[in-house]
Design a protein around this motif. Structure first.
Motif, PDB file in Angstrom:
ATOM      1  N   ASP A   1       0.822  -1.217   0.000  1.00  0.00           N
ATOM      2  CA  ASP A   1       0.000   0.000   0.000  1.00  0.00           C
ATOM      3  C   ASP A   1       0.857   1.268   0.000  1.00  0.00           C
ATOM      4  O   ASP A   1       0.557   2.251   0.691  1.00  0.00           O
ATOM      5  CB  ASP A   1      -0.950   0.014   1.204  1.00  0.00           C
ATOM      6  CG  ASP A   1      -2.042  -1.034   1.093  1.00  0.00           C
ATOM      7  OD1 ASP A   1      -2.319  -1.477  -0.038  1.00  0.00           O
ATOM      8  OD2 ASP A   1      -2.616  -1.405   2.131  1.00  0.00           O
TER       9      ASP A   1
ATOM     10  N   GLY B   1      -7.482  -6.388   0.595  1.00  0.00           N
ATOM     11  CA  GLY B   1      -7.500  -4.938   0.453  1.00  0.00           C
ATOM     12  C   GLY B   1      -6.138  -4.318   0.218  1.00  0.00           C
ATOM     13  O   GLY B   1      -6.056  -3.112  -0.044  1.00  0.00           O
TER      14      GLY B   1
ATOM     15  N   SER C   1      -8.386  -8.177  -3.406  1.00  0.00           N
ATOM     16  CA  SER C   1      -9.661  -7.496  -3.194  1.00  0.00           C
ATOM     17  C   SER C   1     -10.005  -7.486  -1.709  1.00  0.00           C
ATOM     18  O   SER C   1      -9.570  -8.364  -0.941  1.00  0.00           O
ATOM     19  CB  SER C   1     -10.773  -8.152  -4.002  1.00  0.00           C
ATOM     20  OG  SER C   1     -11.020  -9.471  -3.529  1.00  0.00           O
ATOM     21  N   ALA C   2     -10.803  -6.509  -1.317  1.00  0.00           N
ATOM     22  CA  ALA C   2     -11.133  -6.350   0.099  1.00  0.00           C
ATOM     23  C   ALA C   2     -12.123  -7.397   0.580  1.00  0.00           C
ATOM     24  O   ALA C   2     -12.295  -7.580   1.794  1.00  0.00           O
ATOM     25  CB  ALA C   2     -11.699  -4.948   0.338  1.00  0.00           C
TER      26      ALA C   2
END
Length: 258
Positions: free
Chosen positions: A184, A238, A256-257
């Motif tokens: 991230d 996520g 994917s979250a």
């Protein structure tokens, strides 16, 4: 049932267990009665699992130290991805990510008596890539799983995401190349080198020569990833993961979250 038939049945049952555990995402403890007796049996299970998934299109190779004998694993098309890749939140049980250097071969490396040299192996490579290997497992406790079961379970391979390629190898020794793994946008690891085998050159040459006298040598188009240059890191739903090496375009994946 004779001894050969008994061993074949055990290999088939162990492969079936691994396939079903991975497909269902229901991790389980290693069944004692199917435990590989030795490296050869673990490899036979590994090959049986892969044979049911499709033809080999890629390889993973690594070693525990610069002196240790390399080990390798087979990778099929269903777990080979181009960057950027996106995975469902429940795609893997383990979802551990590692930054690796990968190559794509331009030429076949067919059977011959003399071993291939470093120069010949590098000359047969079409492109160099940053890559992210996603580790996965069929087992409830991956860290406690016996080493031979990990060999049988596709060397804990879950997926390989390969970044864009460049035609020339990165400048400088591969074993000291600067690497960064980001989650991230935040740096999780950044250092030089980091591959437990040292310079991945040895791994590439070993794999080519280990396969040159087999029915399935390294072929044009094969991708080979050369072991982790970063510590084990478990990604979560996520998150976006980015691996980069000096001189190579980055590889990226997202989860994917949910």
């Amino acid at each position: 049932m004779d001894d050969r038939a008994s061993k074949d049945a055990k290999v088939a049952d162990a492969a079936r267990f691994l396939l079903e555990a991975r497909a269902s995402r229901r991790s389980a403890p290693p069944p004692e009665e199917l435990a590989p007796a030795d490296e050869a049996e673990a490899w036979a299970i590994h090959e049986a699992v892969v044979a049911s998934l499709g033809p080999v299109v890629a390889w993973k190779v690594g070693a525990a130290s610069p002196q240790a004998a390399p080990g390798f694993g087979l990778i099929t098309a269903d777990t080979l991805f181009k960057s950027p890749a996106r995975f469902a939140a429940d795609a893997f049980v383990l979802t551990a990510v590692e930054a690796e250097i990968a190559v794509t071969f331009r030429d076949d490396m067919p059977a011959r008596e003399a071993p291939y040299s470093v120069e010949e192996v590098f000359g047969a490579i079409a492109s160099w890539h940053a890559a992210i290997e996603v580790l996965d497992t069929a087992f409830a406790d991956w860290k406690a799983t016996p080493a031979l079961w990990k060999v049988a379970d596709r060397q804990s391979h879950g997926g390989l995401v390969v970044g864009p390629g460049v035609s020339a190898p990165p400048a400088g020794p591969l074993g000291r190349l600067a690497v960064k793994l980001e989650i991230d946008g935040e740096t999780a690891f950044a250092h030089e080198g980091g591959n437990s085998a040292g310079d991945p050159t040895r791994l590439l040459v070993h794999l080519v020569n280990a396969r040159r006298a087999t029915a399935r040598p390294i072929l044009a188009g094969d991708v080979v990833t050369t072991g982790s240059a970063t510590p084990f890191l478990q990604a979560t739903p996520g998150q976006m993961v980015r691996a980069s090496f000096d001189g190579l375009p980055p590889a990226e994946l997202s989860i994917s979250a949910g």
